[in-house]
Enzyme design. Structure first.
Site, mmCIF file in Angstrom:
data_model
loop_
_atom_site.group_PDB
_atom_site.id
_atom_site.type_symbol
_atom_site.label_atom_id
_atom_site.label_comp_id
_atom_site.label_asym_id
_atom_site.label_seq_id
_atom_site.Cartn_x
_atom_site.Cartn_y
_atom_site.Cartn_z
ATOM 1 N N GLU A 23 0.799 -1.218 0.000
ATOM 2 C CA GLU A 23 0.000 0.000 0.000
ATOM 3 C C GLU A 23 0.838 1.277 0.000
ATOM 4 O OE1 GLU A 23 -2.542 -0.618 3.371
ATOM 5 O OE2 GLU A 23 -4.063 -1.652 2.179
ATOM 6 N N GLU A 73 7.436 -21.837 8.013
ATOM 7 C CA GLU A 73 7.895 -20.920 9.058
ATOM 8 C C GLU A 73 8.962 -21.526 9.956
ATOM 9 O OE1 GLU A 73 5.257 -21.080 12.969
ATOM 10 O OE2 GLU A 73 4.080 -20.366 11.272
#
Length: 270
Positions: free
Chosen positions: A79, A110
């Site tokens: 953004e 992960e």
């Protein structure tokens, strides 16, 4: 460490609640999040300042995370270019498992302590770069390994976590710890923890960009004019700033292609 994020919910028998009860109770829990964020502002202030200083020297901001935390980092990074008109490589979000993990969980991604640095190395890391690990638990191996290696390479490191005294906070030079307490659904850190991380990321990137001069007054003068709504907003910004009429403001925006440049050159049409 005290893993509050894994503690049992304060609510029992969720499956027996009405929809109204579910929504009301979740909303009541969510109301506590901004107060937890408020307590972390002194930590966040230090991280913002060091990030600004590094980016002024040409550094970039990297977010690394897994699951919800990784997705939130990517969201914030994605953004920044349309909002502040910055290059796409100023703020970079990386998630364990790669881009496919944005939509679908990648099993055990992960748990690899070496992969985050491998992911970052593809961007040609610089000593002026800042690496922020995002992990609600504060224990994610992908993030721990990435921050440790970044420290070894002389980079600035920070983190956003939701437990006190976590391994990630101990590794990061500038930890931000937002302890929101047990989740409504036990262990579901996409809820309050995710909300807290989103709030902190909003505060972090917006403050950094303002400090870097990407906002004038309270306006996004460098935003990308990528749709009709944003073009109309740009015209209004020019009108507000210059007191020109809509037609003239539109002409300026079409000529210069940016709100900032249109305002800076508005004297030519006055």
């Amino acid at each position: 460490m005290n893993r509050v994020t894994e503690k049992e919910s304060n609510y029992q028998d969720l499956d027996k609640m009405s929809v109204a009860e579910l929504l009301t109770n979740m909303n009541n829990e969510d109301k506590t999040v901004p107060f937890a964020v408020e307590k972390a502002i002194p930590q966040l202030e230090k991280l913002v300042q060091v990030t600004v200083d590094s980016m002024k020297k040409g550094g970039r901001l990297f977010y690394i995370g897994a699951g919800t935390s990784g997705r939130l980092g990517i969201l914030d990074a994605s953004e920044c270019p349309p909002t502040f008109g910055v290059p796409f490589d100023w703020v970079i979000g990386l998630i364990a498992g790669g881009d496919k993990a944005i939509r679908k969980a990648v099993e055990f991604a992960e748990d690899d302590t070496a992969q985050a640095w491998k992911d970052m190395k593809e961007y040609g890391m610089s000593k002026d770069d800042v690496v922020i690990g995002i992990a609600a638990s504060g224990t994610t191996p992908y993030v721990i390994g990435g921050l440790q290696r970044a420290n070894e390479e002389g980079l600035i490191t920070g983190c956003i976590v939701c437990n006190d005294g976590s391994p990630i906070a101990q590794v990061a030079q500038y930890p931000v710890e937002v302890v929101v307490g047990p989740e409504f659904v036990t262990g579901s850190t996409r809820l309050k923890s995710g909300t807290a991380q989103k709030l902190v990321l909003n505060m972090l990137s917006t403050s950094v960009m303002i400090q870097l001069g990407r906002v004038k007054g309270n306006k996004m003068v460098d935003m990308q004019l990528s749709n009709i709504k944003l073009v109309a907003r740009g015209v209004r910004m020019i009108m507000d700033e210059t007191k020109l009429d809509e037609e003239t403001a539109t002409t300026l925006l079409e000529r210069y292609g940016s709100v900032r440049k249109a305002i800076e050159n508005s004297h030519a049409l006055k």
